[in-house]
Design a protein around this motif. Structure first.
Motif, PDB file in Angstrom:
ATOM      1  N   PRO A 125      -4.832   5.036  -1.486  1.00  0.00           N
ATOM      2  CA  PRO A 125      -3.571   4.680  -0.824  1.00  0.00           C
ATOM      3  C   PRO A 125      -3.620   3.361  -0.053  1.00  0.00           C
ATOM      4  O   PRO A 125      -2.579   2.808   0.282  1.00  0.00           O
ATOM      5  N   ARG A 126      -4.833   2.863   0.202  1.00  0.00           N
ATOM      6  CA  ARG A 126      -4.954   1.569   0.901  1.00  0.00           C
ATOM      7  C   ARG A 126      -4.932   0.401  -0.072  1.00  0.00           C
ATOM      8  O   ARG A 126      -4.921  -0.755   0.333  1.00  0.00           O
ATOM      9  N   TYR A 127      -4.904   0.700  -1.355  1.00  0.00           N
ATOM     10  CA  TYR A 127      -4.961  -0.337  -2.385  1.00  0.00           C
ATOM     11  C   TYR A 127      -3.580  -0.971  -2.564  1.00  0.00           C
ATOM     12  O   TYR A 127      -2.549  -0.337  -2.371  1.00  0.00           O
TER      13      TYR A 127
ATOM     14  N   THR B 181       0.840  -1.193   0.000  1.00  0.00           N
ATOM     15  CA  THR B 181       0.000   0.000   0.000  1.00  0.00           C
ATOM     16  C   THR B 181       0.879   1.249   0.000  1.00  0.00           C
ATOM     17  O   THR B 181       2.082   1.192   0.282  1.00  0.00           O
ATOM     18  N   TRP B 182       0.260   2.379  -0.279  1.00  0.00           N
ATOM     19  CA  TRP B 182       0.996   3.646  -0.273  1.00  0.00           C
ATOM     20  C   TRP B 182       1.559   3.932   1.117  1.00  0.00           C
ATOM     21  O   TRP B 182       2.721   4.344   1.250  1.00  0.00           O
ATOM     22  N   GLU B 183       0.748   3.712   2.160  1.00  0.00           N
ATOM     23  CA  GLU B 183       1.199   4.006   3.519  1.00  0.00           C
ATOM     24  C   GLU B 183       2.430   3.178   3.878  1.00  0.00           C
ATOM     25  O   GLU B 183       3.395   3.686   4.453  1.00  0.00           O
ATOM     26  N   ASN B 184       2.398   1.881   3.522  1.00  0.00           N
ATOM     27  CA  ASN B 184       3.522   1.009   3.864  1.00  0.00           C
ATOM     28  C   ASN B 184       4.764   1.346   3.047  1.00  0.00           C
ATOM     29  O   ASN B 184       5.887   1.246   3.548  1.00  0.00           O
ATOM     30  N   ALA B 185       4.563   1.727   1.792  1.00  0.00           N
ATOM     31  CA  ALA B 185       5.709   2.116   0.959  1.00  0.00           C
ATOM     32  C   ALA B 185       6.367   3.367   1.531  1.00  0.00           C
ATOM     33  O   ALA B 185       7.602   3.445   1.645  1.00  0.00           O
TER      34      ALA B 185
ATOM     35  N   ALA C 176       4.286  -0.514 -11.471  1.00  0.00           N
ATOM     36  CA  ALA C 176       3.969   0.902 -11.329  1.00  0.00           C
ATOM     37  C   ALA C 176       4.423   1.354  -9.948  1.00  0.00           C
ATOM     38  O   ALA C 176       4.490   0.554  -9.007  1.00  0.00           O
ATOM     39  N   GLU C 177       4.731   2.643  -9.801  1.00  0.00           N
ATOM     40  CA  GLU C 177       5.361   3.097  -8.562  1.00  0.00           C
ATOM     41  C   GLU C 177       4.555   4.204  -7.897  1.00  0.00           C
ATOM     42  O   GLU C 177       4.109   5.147  -8.548  1.00  0.00           O
ATOM     43  N   TRP C 178       4.386   4.052  -6.582  1.00  0.00           N
ATOM     44  CA  TRP C 178       3.706   5.085  -5.788  1.00  0.00           C
ATOM     45  C   TRP C 178       4.526   6.365  -5.789  1.00  0.00           C
ATOM     46  O   TRP C 178       5.755   6.332  -5.739  1.00  0.00           O
TER      47      TRP C 178
END
Length: 815
Positions: free
Chosen positions: A793-795, A655-659, A741-743
């Motif tokens: 962002p949770r995806y 997820t975005w948050e974890n990245a 693909a990159e956050w």
């Protein structure tokens, strides 16, 4: 009563006495059945499948803005469902606030709830609804439960309300100023009574803001109806608005070059007739559209005097700029003539504060007014652009033409306008006449008169070429060169060589005041078939040097010089402005990064400047991810959930948050979209590292559907590949197109209001995050680095990964 009739009752007494009473009033996890069907699931306050709904496993914590149903099938079988609430049914439910009753949703899930103390075991309520703050009964206003052998009463609370948004628009974008709203949902519940403000956007629609008051226990409904022009208003066409071809682009037209969006006037005209420029009409004519043709006239786009075919046919940068200036002036002058009285007649008016029971000075109402004005300005701008029809496409055509022409190497044959000889220091020679006696010796002092170097000035003040050059031409006699230059001898051709034909556009108070060349590379002198190159340096005037774009260019590399022998071939330059050296550094804890120098590039239609930074040369691998997590206490780690395993494969399913968390652990962050794109394009104007006519280029640089996804699951190449398995870009970065693909750090919002001129940071609005680069599942057209995608962002998915950026001090100084 006979004994035979009494016997069953006598047998029942020991059974009741021996039973564990709590089991009659509590549910266990075994009572909840997963995968069971609920047929004809229509008579509920929750949206379920109209034919058959399948029960789920209760999962906590409950999600906000979601309604859950506990349905009793039998004494030992309960089913669990979740879905959207039905507005009209929802407000009929009896509500019990969990906090007021000192209960938690997880606790209540396991309680049997009754309508009366007289009810016995297994006679509890058949349907109970839950959300994060309340439980609900569709039948009774009082609920009881047994706890510690005593009856407890649930106190009914004031029913919360619901806000729902109704629209047939599939791509509706909703922004709430009053409460958090999950993307994709169109309702809010449970919510407290009060004032709610929303803005609504959709493709090809004019956005607007709305406000409403929610009463306790009621449903506040917003029926989204996007403003549309009233086709009954007359239109006047004013053809005297055409600008002359010599006009220079003004501030708003210059803004269009950068952003692709024309700025709008903030004030509405008070005229009752709509003035629209007719770019095709003769300069002296004007006409009024007949009433019978009003609808057609109002919907027809305004056609400028320039066509896309004309732009595409342009051959030189100068003629492109001249036509662009004329076109920009034409648009700037006529755009503001699109009278906004028509707009005011169909666009919804602001709601007065007293109609809502609010004060003008109240915080909520002031927020609504500010948001209304923002949406109105945005809508007015879009409406005007539609009035101007093909203008937007024309600007895109101009951008493409300017970019292609400015990228070409360039030479200017020009004689200097001023020549300054810089002489060597006097060299005194004593000559003795030997025919004379020593006493009569005559000494002659001869001073040498040799040229040390030349200072040549080219062009005129404030013209396109304005530069001086100081140096020598070692293989050409300097005195002869001066004579030829001073005479203007046509047998000598003086040539300024430029890296490319990219001038700097200089603005003053928003107006374009000139374009100046500055990327000078070397100075050549041609005599016949021989070409002599000077050895020296160029000097730009102050008004060019102070431009940010020029400053960044001059910082790109150290100067170097060398002498050149007569030749008809190319030779070493005077002062070489080398491409920046982008070092790749192996940092002990932060991994392998490329050091990206400052610079500028065209980002989303605007030239922006970027400060230096460092970025991972590859997507974060699973091996490196494990090292990152190893820096943390075990309680702060989270596992790698990659679907395609391999130490050198990129991390996926993150997820975005974890990245971002992983980047923060290293002392960095996710890149902004601008940082990511600047690094990925590596100085190119294109979003691809390969050319459109290079069929094999995409396979050289990218892992994409053609060499991965389309091969099928049984193929070894299916899925993301090891990082750096394809060629890097010019700055040493791998897999900027494809693989995963990159956050990025930026918020995504469908409409861009403004882009900062330096280090853009994305939209203030929006809850989704920007994804860049495309993945192994995507076709080639989705690999363009200028394109953008967005996700919650949770995806997470097996096509999404990340890389990190750092400030240079984190890498170079180890801070």
């Amino acid at each position: 009563m006979t004994f035979s009739r009494l016997l069953p009752l006598l047998l029942l007494v020991p059974a009741l006495t021996m039973a564990d009473e709590d089991r009659n009033f509590k549910l266990s996890s075994e009572n909840f059945k997963v995968g069971n069907a609920l047929e004809h699931a229509t008579n509920f306050a929750i949206v379920l499948d109209s034919s058959v709904a399948i029960s789920q496993e209760p999962v906590f914590p409950l999600l906000p803005n979601r309604l859950y149903l506990r349905h009793k099938n039998s004494a030992k079988e309960y089913l669990w469902f979740s879905g959207e609430a039905k507005a009209e049914e929802y407000k009929k439910l009896h509500a019990y606030n969990l906090k007021e009753n000192h209960l938690g949703a997880r606790e209540v899930l396991g309680l049997r709830l009754y309508a009366s103390r007289q009810y016995k075991a297994f006679q509890d309520e058949a349907d109970i609804y839950f959300d994060t703050e309340y439980i609900y009964s569709p039948r009774v206003s009082k609920l009881l439960f047994m706890k510690n052998g005593k009856w407890e009463v649930l106190k009914e609370s004031v029913h919360p309300g619901m806000v729902q948004i109704l629209s047939d628009e599939k791509n509706l974008e909703i922004v709430s100023l009053s409460a958090k709203m999950k993307p994709g949902t169109r309702s809010l519940y449970p919510v407290n009574p009060g004032t709610y403000v929303f803005s609504f956007n959709a493709p090809d629609q004019l956005p607007y803001a709305d406000i409403g008051n929610l009463q306790s226990g009621e449903v506040l409904t917003f029926n989204v109806k996007f403003p549309a022009p009233d086709t009954s208003v007359a239109v006047t066409v004013d053809s005297n608005a055409a600008a002359s071809s010599s006009a220079v682009a003004s501030s708003s037209s210059a803004a269009v070059l950068d952003s692709g969006a024309v700025s709008s006037s903030s004030a509405d005209s008070s005229n009752s007739v709509i003035a629209i420029p007719d770019f095709d009409a003769p300069a002296s004519s004007s006409s009024v559209v007949p009433v019978s043709n009003v609808a057609e006239a109002k919907t027809a786009p305004v056609v400028p005097s320039v066509t896309i075919e004309q732009v595409q046919a342009l051959q030189t940068l100068e003629e492109t700029e001249a036509l662009y200036d004329a076109f920009s002036a034409e648009v700037d002058k006529n755009f503001k003539r699109v009278d906004t009285t028509e707009f005011s007649k169909f666009y919804p008016a602001i709601k007065p504060a007293d109609s809502l029971g609010l004060a003008d000075s109240g915080k909520v109402y002031r927020g609504y007014v500010a948001h209304y004005n923002l949406k109105r300005s945005e809508a007015q701008n879009l409406w005007r652009q539609k009035k101007l029809g093909v203008v937007s496409n024309l600007y895109k055509a101009f951008h493409a033409k300017l970019d292609s022409l400015q990228a070409l190497p360039f030479q200017i044959n020009m004689m200097p306008v001023a020549i300054e000889k810089i002489m060597k220091a006097p060299d005194t020679t004593i000559v003795i006449d030997s025919s004379k006696s020593p006493a009569d010796t005559i000494m002659k002092i001869v001073e040498s008169n040799k040229i040390d170097s030349l200072n040549l000035s080219f062009g005129a003040e404030r013209e396109r070429v304005e530069v001086s050059w100081k140096g020598v031409v070692e293989s050409f006699p300097m005195d002869s060169l001066v004579t030829l230059l001073a005479e203007g001898n046509t047998s000598l051709v003086t040539t300024l060589f430029l890296v490319n034909n990219k001038p700097v556009w200089v603005f003053k108070e928003g107006d374009l005041v000139g374009r100046y060349q500055y990327r000078y590379e070397k100075l050549g002198f041609r005599m016949g078939d021989s070409l002599y190159f000077g050895k020296g340096e160029f000097k730009l005037p102050k008004h060019i040097l102070v431009e940010k774009e020029v400053e960044e260019w001059l910082k790109r590399g150290p100067e170097s010089s060398s002498s050149v022998a007569p030749s008809s071939s190319s030779a070493a330059p005077d002062t070489v402005k080398t491409e920046p050296v982008f070092n790749v550094v192996e940092h002990a804890s932060r991994g392998t990064v490329a050091l990206i120098d400052s610079g500028s590039f065209r980002y989303r239609g605007k030239v922006v400047s970027m400060s230096p930074f460092a970025i991972h040369t590859t997507e974060v691998t699973q091996e490196f991810f494990h090292k990152i997590m190893g820096l943390l206490d075990s309680t702060k780690r989270y596992p790698d959930k990659s679907a395609f395993k391999g130490p050198n494969k990129p991390v996926q399913n993150i997820t975005w948050e974890n990245a971002q968390y992983a980047c923060k652990v290293l002392g960095g962050d996710l890149p902004t979209e601008a940082q990511w794109e600047f690094a990925g394009r590596a100085g190119s104007n294109d979003g691809y590292l390969w050319t459109s006519d290079d069929a094999m280029g995409v396979n050289k640089y990218a892992v994409f559907a053609g060499n991965s996804f389309k091969k099928g699951k049984k193929d070894a190449d299916y899925g993301p590949h090891d990082v750096a398995s394809k060629a890097p870009n010019a700055w040493g970065l791998y897999d900027m197109s494809g693989n995963v693909a990159e956050w990025t750090r930026d918020n995504y919002f469908a409409i861009t209001f403004s882009i900062e001129s330096s280090n853009p940071t994305g939209s203030f609005w929006g809850t989704s995050k920007v994804l860049k680069g495309g993945s192994w599942k995507d076709k080639e057209k989705k690999l363009n680095m200028t394109a953008r995608d967005d996700e919650d962002p949770r995806y997470w998915s097996d096509g999404i990964g990340f890389r990190c950026v750092f400030t240079l001090d984190k890498i170079i100084q180890g801070k």
